[in-house]
Design a protein around this motif. Structure first.
Motif, short mmCIF file in Angstrom:
data_model
loop_
_atom_site.label_atom_id
_atom_site.label_comp_id
_atom_site.label_asym_id
_atom_site.label_seq_id
_atom_site.Cartn_x
_atom_site.Cartn_y
_atom_site.Cartn_z
N TYR A 148 -3.02 1.89 -7.93
CA TYR A 148 -3.78 1.98 -6.83
C TYR A 148 -5.08 1.15 -6.97
O TYR A 148 -5.59 0.21 -6.18
CB TYR A 148 -3.98 3.36 -6.12
N MET A 202 0.86 -1.01 -0.02
CA MET A 202 0.09 -0.04 0.20
C MET A 202 0.88 1.33 -0.03
O MET A 202 0.65 2.35 -0.80
CB MET A 202 -0.82 -0.03 1.20
N THR A 229 -6.80 3.04 3.83
CA THR A 229 -6.43 3.21 2.37
C THR A 229 -6.32 4.37 1.77
O THR A 229 -5.65 5.13 1.21
CB THR A 229 -7.56 2.29 1.45
N THR A 241 -7.53 -5.02 0.26
CA THR A 241 -8.92 -5.47 0.79
C THR A 241 -9.23 -6.73 0.71
O THR A 241 -9.91 -7.24 1.56
CB THR A 241 -10.06 -4.58 0.16
N ILE A 249 -5.43 -1.58 -4.11
CA ILE A 249 -6.47 -1.58 -3.23
C ILE A 249 -7.25 -2.70 -3.43
O ILE A 249 -7.82 -3.46 -2.18
CB ILE A 249 -7.51 -0.34 -3.48
N SER A 293 -12.94 0.87 -1.15
CA SER A 293 -12.54 -0.30 -0.03
C SER A 293 -13.85 -0.64 0.50
O SER A 293 -13.95 -1.79 1.04
CB SER A 293 -11.54 0.31 0.83
#
Lengths: 312, 576
Positions: B84, B49, B139, B93, B89, B173
């Motif tokens: 991302y 991340m 996030t 998640t 992401i 997310s």
């Protein structure tokens, strides 16, 4: 009030091709009842269905006349000590019991006190502020019992509550379960694959074999049958040679075998297991021998059960 | 021992949802914290991340900080859009959300919660709430950190883009969380399927196909990211779009979903994931476990078995029905934008033998439409460059045949002009004013025959008019030059956008919407019926009756057997 707290009708459970419960139609009496059967007999399956952890494949089960599955209302009065050893590892024992007490309806302010009392009841107060990660098998067993008791349920389901506990703790727990049943009037279903464990708690047993209920009622008749067969007990102790020397003097010990793969296991065969269980605690205290584990392998009991089923 | 236990019996128990929710919420929050921060395995994903933070300094230093702010932040936007939202992401998640129930069902610690008086749906809700408390913020904050790494070297320009990505990361997310929580319950080992889903499904499908990307979640998230907040202003768009970057090409070539579609799809994904997770946690199966008709209770029992599915599909059908039917109504506006390039010039540069096309002649741009009867069309038109010219440009709607005739006539003019141009050996431009004069006459004639038209202002102010189609037919929407000064030969654009409101095809969709709504209500009604009518006392009575009947059957058969034995004895021995 009915004289039974569980009733089942044609209860079936199968896992793909394996039949775990087979048309089980029983009524379980109030008070302490021992659910007895070898491993794989369907004891755990039955307890999981009775506590709404599993769903039956067909048939019905009622607790106090109410259906179990998808009916959270009745779970208020249930305490369950499951078989698995994993717990919420990242919590401390006290926090674990406290949060579960709160979910069962004890207000937030009182929950902490209740958790401490429940843990005291199972004799774990020294370890209650340590993370569960570091608990031994016996401690896990006791914290599981504490979370089952903390909300003072009317019905208790205990799945092998005495397994992997040392003899002294075992005796304490047996006393506790007896008191709960006799003095506080709880309905307790306690499962085990060791007859002599159950016998010390109750004489009312429910015998399960291969998913069927094969006998229900007083223990004495069944025990007579089983005592004719030698019983193997596996003991774990660092001083196994000393213990073996002491045990040689007793005439109802048929044989003693030291495990040559490990340093601290020994197996004994006895004709009178109930007397042996009474005596072993005394020996342990008097001659100061630490016994950390005592188990009874299943194969032994299974042969008895197959004998029992053959006769009926 | 008794004393301690009798203390335990003193506590008064109140089973209301606030105490339950609070306790489970705190429990899961502490667990999520332990997983996110204290678990070393999670730090692989945490590092993933935070990894793009290094991109800002690297790009700035590698280019010796010579890039313009637009190019610099266009790279930032690309990293966010593809890296991302395409990969990081979903991956993060996926790891957190799919493990939320999965580890508990695998090591069976869920038992400690499900033997307490909580409904399983509450477990899902509270678990999801605890997820929502930590992960979306986590996030979103990391997207902020990436902007920070760029901003330090780029003077914190284009902060709107960072804000936009911050909000989108929250939403992404939230949606992925619900979806992967369901996946975690569906599979015993969800990471394998999760990796397949993220890399193959979400990343490859969304990147390489314009039709198949409709069935990915990433497509709707990206549609949300490039959503244009100023649809009427051609100079403004989503703040993450920079000329030629990934978001830009997605917005103009990727055919993104419109606002109603993506907002509904995203909400429905969350709701359906949660209800399906519930039915999974509850072990409901649509398949009847054994013949419903053969057991006491019959269909009522079956409805009880599939109650969670009934509720799921009830909600799904009611929402979809409402959206397709009443919310969108019988009329829905379709927006259609295009641009005409007008460029009348002296030099005739098309094949000598071929007929010139509209773009060769450069006096008009046209788009064909088929309008149904009573369709209402609002045309917005504007000239978009060359601010100081004196030509006259009209945007008009005209029937196909009239305009086609006009084009044929002008083609003759242009071909004659080309012939004269090449035969005059260098003096061809003398014929140009003639061409313009004869063309202008024709153009003004055809303007008179148009169904509706509007003169575009020279200062680029948007113009509009509304037209109702009298009959079904083919029409042209045309931007046409009607007066042309030969001394100025600029090329210029005319933008046209149409809002078409028609009701012919909408009525079918409207009716279908109501049908879906009705089906949804019926399914919901069935679930309420099963909830209201099922009674365990009835069931027990039925079973007891069955048992009684079975035992009396045995008795009677024994009795009859006895009778027959007695009869056998009564039969006298045969005489020889």
């Amino acid at each position: 009030m009915k004289s039974y707290f569980i009733e089942t009708y044609d209860l079936n459970k199968w896992y793909k091709e394996v039949m775990a419960l087979n048309k089980l139609t029983i009524k379980v009496d109030r008070g302490i009842v021992g659910l007895l059967g070898p491993n794989g007999a369907g004891k755990s399956t039955f307890l999981n269905i009775a506590t709404a952890q599993l769903r039956q494949s067909s048939g019905e089960i009622y607790l106090e006349g109410q259906e179990v599955w998808n009916n959270p209302g009745i779970l208020k009065n249930i305490g369950f000590c499951p078989e698995q050893e994993k717990l919420f590892e990242w919590m401390t024992g006290r926090k674990f019991v406290r949060e579960l007490a709160q979910i069962s309806g004890i207000p937030r302010e009182a929950a902490n006190q209740a958790a401490i009392e429940a843990i005291e009841l199972v004799g774990l107060q020294d370890a209650m502020d340590r993370p569960i990660k570091g608990y031994s098998k016996g401690m896990r067993q006791r914290i599981k019992l504490a979370q089952a008791l903390v909300h003072d349920p009317q019905i208790l389901f205990l799945d092998e509550p005495l397994q992997s506990t040392d003899p002294i703790v075992r005796r304490e727990l047996v006393t506790l379960i007896q008191k709960l049943g006799r003095e506080f009037g709880k309905d307790i279903l306690i499962s085990s694959h060791i007859l002599h464990e159950v016998e010390r708690v109750t004489s009312n047993i429910l015998l399960v074999y291969a998913g069927r209920a094969i006998a229900q009622g007083n223990l004495s008749v069944i025990r007579d049958l089983m005592d004719k067969f030698p019983h193997t007990i596996r003991i774990k102790t660092p001083q196994r040679k000393e213990l073996a020397q002491i045990l040689f003097d007793y005439d109802y010990i048929l044989s003693i075998e030291l495990d040559h793969l490990t340093d601290d296991y020994m197996s004994i065969r006895t004709k009178k297991p109930d007397e042996f269980y009474q005596m072993i605690t005394k020996i342990a205290i008097e001659s100061n021998i630490a016994i950390s584990e005592m188990t009874s392998p299943d194969a032994n009991l299974e042969s008895v059960f197959s004998y029992l089923t053959r006769r009926w | 021992m008794e004393e301690i236990y009798s203390k335990l019996t003193q506590y008064e128990k109140k089973s209301n949802w606030t105490t339950r929710f609070g306790a489970i919420y705190r429990l899961y929050l502490s667990k999520l914290w332990a997983v996110l921060v204290k678990d070393t395995k999670t730090w692989i994903f945490n590092a993933l991340m935070i990894l793009p933070i290094v991109a800002g300094p690297i790009i700035a230093l590698a280019t010796s900080r010579t890039l313009s702010y637009d190019v610099f932040f266009s790279t930032y936007s690309d990293i966010m859009f593809v890296g991302y939202f395409g990969l990081i992401i979903p991956l993060f998640t996926m790891y957190i959300a799919s493990m939320m129930f999965n580890d508990e069902t695998n090591d069976r610690t869920l038992t400690y919660l499900t033997t307490r008086p909580i409904h399983r749906f509450e477990l899902i809700i509270v678990k999801y709430l605890s997820f929502l408390t930590i992960v979306p913020i986590f996030t979103a904050v990391t997207t902020g950190l990436v902007y920070l790494s760029f901003g330090i070297f780029g003077g914190f320009q284009h902060w709107q883009a960072a804000l936009w990505y911050f909000l989108a990361a929250l939403i992404a997310s939230i949606v992925y969380g619900a979806f992967f929580m369901f996946l975690g319950l569906l599979f015993k080992n969800p990471l394998w399927f999760g990796l397949f889903f993220v890399f193959i499904w979400e990343f490859v499908l969304a990147s390489f196909s314009q039709t198949l990307n409709n069935i990915t979640i990433a497509y709707y998230i990206k549609s949300l990211i490039v959503y244009d907040l100023h649809p009427n202003d051609p100079f403004k768009s989503s703040p993450v779009i920079f000329a030629g970057n990934q978001a830009d090409s997605f917005a103009f070539l990727g055919n993104p979903a419109n606002a109603i579609t993506f907002s509904i799809v995203l909400v429905v994904i969350v709701i359906v994931s949660l209800t399906l997770a519930w039915s999974r946690l509850q072990g409901d199966k649509i398949k009847v476990p054994y013949q419903a008709g053969r057991r006491p209770g019959g269909w009522k029992y079956y409805l009880k078995e599939i109650r969670s599915f009934l509720i799921t599909f009830g909600i799904l059908f009611i929402t979809l029905g409402l959206v397709i039917g009443p919310v969108n109504g019988t009329s829905k506006t379709i927006r259609n934008t295009s641009q005409a390039n007008l460029n009348v010039q002296e030099y005739p540069n098309w094949d000598e033998d071929a007929t010139p096309s509209l773009s060769d002649m450069g006096y008009a741009g046209s788009i064909t439409y088929v309008f149904s009867k009573d369709d209402t069309i609002t045309v917005h038109a504007t000239k978009t460059n060359a601010p100081s010219i004196s030509h006259q440009i009209y945007t008009m709607i005209i029937e196909k045949e009239i305009f086609d005739n006009f084009v044929e006539e002008t083609q003759v003019l242009w071909m004659n002009y080309q012939e004269n141009y090449y035969e005059s050996y260098g003096n061809g431009s003398l014929y140009f004013p003639n061409l313009i004069t004869s063309y202008t006459t024709l153009a003004n004639e055809v303007l008179g025959e148009a169904d509706d038209s509007v003169l575009l202002y020279l200062d680029n102010t948007p113009q509009s008019f509304t037209f109702t189609a009298p009959d079904r037919g083919t029409y042209y929407v045309v931007s046409i030059v009607t007066q042309f000064s030969t001394s100025e030969s600029n090329y210029f654009y005319a933008s046209i956008s149409l809002d078409i409101t028609g009701d012919v095809f909408r009525i079918a969709g409207y009716a279908f919407g109501w049908v879906l709504f009705g089906v949804g209500l019926a399914i919901g009604g069935l679930s309420i019926y099963s909830l209201a009518t099922y009674s365990s006392a009835d069931e027990i009575a039925r079973y007891e009756e069955q048992l009684r009947l079975a035992s009396s059957n045995v008795e009677s058969s024994q009795k009859s057997a006895k009778n027959s034995e007695e009869k056998m004895e009564e039969v006298p021995p045969p005489t020889k």
